[in-house]
Write an enzyme that holds these catalytic residues in place. Structure first.
Site, mmCIF file in Angstrom:
data_model
loop_
_atom_site.group_PDB
_atom_site.id
_atom_site.type_symbol
_atom_site.label_atom_id
_atom_site.label_comp_id
_atom_site.label_asym_id
_atom_site.label_seq_id
_atom_site.Cartn_x
_atom_site.Cartn_y
_atom_site.Cartn_z
ATOM 1 N N HIS A 26 -8.688 4.137 3.056
ATOM 2 C CA HIS A 26 -8.864 4.963 4.251
ATOM 3 C C HIS A 26 -10.339 5.054 4.666
ATOM 4 O O HIS A 26 -10.639 5.335 5.823
ATOM 5 C CB HIS A 26 -8.374 6.391 4.012
ATOM 6 C CG HIS A 26 -6.893 6.573 4.090
ATOM 7 N ND1 HIS A 26 -6.037 6.052 3.163
ATOM 8 C CD2 HIS A 26 -6.119 7.226 4.992
ATOM 9 C CE1 HIS A 26 -4.793 6.388 3.493
ATOM 10 N NE2 HIS A 26 -4.818 7.094 4.596
ATOM 11 N N CYS B 281 -11.284 3.768 -1.526
ATOM 12 C CA CYS B 281 -9.999 4.166 -0.944
ATOM 13 C C CYS B 281 -9.925 3.444 0.380
ATOM 14 O O CYS B 281 -10.900 3.439 1.148
ATOM 15 C CB CYS B 281 -9.929 5.680 -0.757
ATOM 16 S SG CYS B 281 -8.485 6.210 0.214
ATOM 17 N N CYS C 181 -4.304 -0.862 -2.245
ATOM 18 C CA CYS C 181 -4.399 0.585 -2.463
ATOM 19 C C CYS C 181 -5.154 0.761 -3.766
ATOM 20 O O CYS C 181 -4.737 0.234 -4.805
ATOM 21 C CB CYS C 181 -2.985 1.162 -2.574
ATOM 22 S SG CYS C 181 -2.895 2.873 -3.135
ATOM 23 N N ASP D 66 0.858 -1.182 0.000
ATOM 24 C CA ASP D 66 0.000 0.000 0.000
ATOM 25 C C ASP D 66 0.891 1.228 0.000
ATOM 26 O O ASP D 66 2.070 1.158 0.341
ATOM 27 C CB ASP D 66 -0.890 0.003 1.261
ATOM 28 C CG ASP D 66 -1.759 1.252 1.352
ATOM 29 O OD1 ASP D 66 -2.332 1.639 0.318
ATOM 30 O OD2 ASP D 66 -1.849 1.850 2.427
ATOM 31 N N SER D 67 0.297 2.367 -0.344
ATOM 32 C CA SER D 67 1.036 3.626 -0.292
ATOM 33 C C SER D 67 1.401 4.013 1.147
ATOM 34 O O SER D 67 2.316 4.800 1.339
ATOM 35 C CB SER D 67 0.194 4.736 -0.922
ATOM 36 O OG SER D 67 -1.047 4.840 -0.253
ATOM 37 N N GLU E 185 -6.675 10.032 8.648
ATOM 38 C CA GLU E 185 -5.347 9.992 9.281
ATOM 39 C C GLU E 185 -5.300 10.797 10.579
ATOM 40 O O GLU E 185 -4.349 10.663 11.345
ATOM 41 C CB GLU E 185 -4.269 10.429 8.281
ATOM 42 C CG GLU E 185 -4.202 9.441 7.126
ATOM 43 C CD GLU E 185 -2.873 9.383 6.418
ATOM 44 O OE1 GLU E 185 -1.985 10.194 6.724
ATOM 45 O OE2 GLU E 185 -2.717 8.508 5.546
#
Lengths: 296, 296
Positions: B199, B197, B78, B15-16, B158
């Site tokens: 996230h 995504c 990702c 993943d990034s 985040e």
């Protein structure tokens, strides 16, 4: 350092991405006769959430690229890179002068603060470094300095191609959430706030509307320009050039650049570079690398 | 592809940064007997604002690291990397199988959508790629697919170490701002949303509260686990290991990992790697590189 205005080489400016364009904007306004070369590390942006070691490594690489392009000065137009890598970049660049963001903004904040209570807004990494605390206390240890990491404001500024993100209720709610704890006790409330990230000037009006007119906001662009301009004297370039280099695609830089620089940049003034190429060139001491860059 | 469960090698997940941990969480739950090796490119995160060429270059590098560590499968955890680099990673990894995020989530969304109207939430780069549109239309061209880039939600997730960011009024205001335009006309409103995504699962409850209970939310983790689990069969590792590699400092990964994986990761299970080392090793065909990694 003497007047270097008769030196036709560009002033080099580097940043993790687009935020440093707010600094370049101030520099161009103050020194309209100077050439500038801006380097944005858009392939690895942001720096503000990353570790000191990584930021130092990246900053050293960017400084080397600017030196390769024969700049007469390096301005680190990124608070996070300034916080962690100014000394390293000075070592690499010497005798080329290197100016970071921290000390000029710290000095301006001290001059502005009447109640000796300063708040620093920055990225996680800038705040964690406590760079502004050290810079302020080196001049006046009796000033109260607190820092607040405002990472969401970076993302907000980068949505700024639609300016309603910058001034609407969402922006004000986020800013209030970050800042309110510092204003609950009037006796401890800051009278001066350092906008310690080059993205934050885009949110200046929203921040001002939250904190009110009695709080002074300090921006990097103005404080840096005030330091650099006297070093330059009378500019000599009749047709100054502003060139841009980026590590990610030029096409992605141009639209954000408009938001942060306040003017559009033609694609042919933006050169995409591969940092690996520079590492290789550096390793073989090849000074023949193409240095021609287009400009605005 | 046959059952590879008797193969003790780890499943590689890249993943990034930290978002892919939401996918790893689902994989670990579905396949508790498998070893996993997670690689997060935390020194260059995020990918979602960057160009296709840069994302392809980064993804190829990450796949090479996982192959160097002898993984039996690569999961691109990702969406942005899946959108731009799945074919490239397959070329590099062959015959090791490579699973991207897009097709499984697209298939799940098609199965869920009764009114044949799907909305994809993603990063700028994922939405720009139109990868979900293509994947859905390859199966059923009559389904309406729209995409909305929700970059602010990445920053919001985040900040999730403080969970009130994930569920409060600010989160709901931002989500509403992104999604409201797609619900103004009831006849055109989506009945299924792909959280495109990794996230966004952290914001699932906030998104659900904005769009209401009649809209189905599709997450990558569950759809990927449903694809991979049948390929693995009965796990054979009595004491499975989960190891982590990151390109930025381990100390910065651990706190965010807790938010995204839902459990803490001891620092000694996180190995900091320098991608330049792998490039050098690859160049000299040196297979002697230390492969020992600690694990949880």
């Amino acid at each position: 350092m003497n007047n270097i205005s008769t030196d036709m080489r560009p002033i080099g400016v580097f940043d993790s991405g687009v935020g440093g364009l707010t600094v370049l904007k101030s520099l161009m306004r103050s020194m309209p006769g100077e050439n500038f070369l801006y380097l944005g590390d858009t392939a690895r942006v942001p720096y503000g959430t990353k570790s000191a070691d990584t930021i130092r490594s990246y900053s050293a690489g960017l400084a080397s690229v600017l030196l390769h392009h024969d700049v007469k000065m390096i301005i680190i137009a990124c608070n996070t890179a300034s916080a962690h890598a100014t000394d390293l970049v000075r070592d690499i660049a010497s005798p080329v002068p290197v100016i970071g963001m921290i000390e000029p903004a710290a000095a301006a904040a001290i001059a502005a603060s009447k109640r000796r209570n300063i708040l620093v807004m920055g990225t996680q990494s800038t705040i964690r470094s406590a760079c502004y605390d050290r810079a302020i206390h080196a001049i006046n240890p009796s000033i109260a300095v607190r820092g607040v990491a405002c990472q969401m404001l970076v993302a907000l500024a980068e949505e700024g191609a639609d300016p309603t993100w910058l001034s609407g209720d969402i922006a004000k709610s986020i800013i209030t959430r970050y800042l309110a704890p510092y204003f609950t006790d009037p006796a401890m409330a800051p009278d001066t706030i350092i906008l310690g990230c080059t993205h934050f000037p885009l949110l200046r009006e929203a921040i001002a509307s939250v904190v009110g007119p009695d709080v002074t906001l300090i921006e990097n662009g103005g404080t840096i320009a005030a330091i650099v301009e006297p070093m330059m004297g009378q500019a000599v370039n009749a047709a100054p050039t502003i060139s841009f280099m980026v590590t990610d695609a030029a096409e992605r830089f141009a639209p954000l650049a408009r938001t942060f620089l306040g003017r559009s940049i033609p694609l042919d003034a933006i050169t995409h570079i591969d940092l690996n190429d520079y590492a290789a060139y550096s390793a073989v001491q090849n000074n023949e690398k193409e240095k021609t860059l287009c400009s605005i």
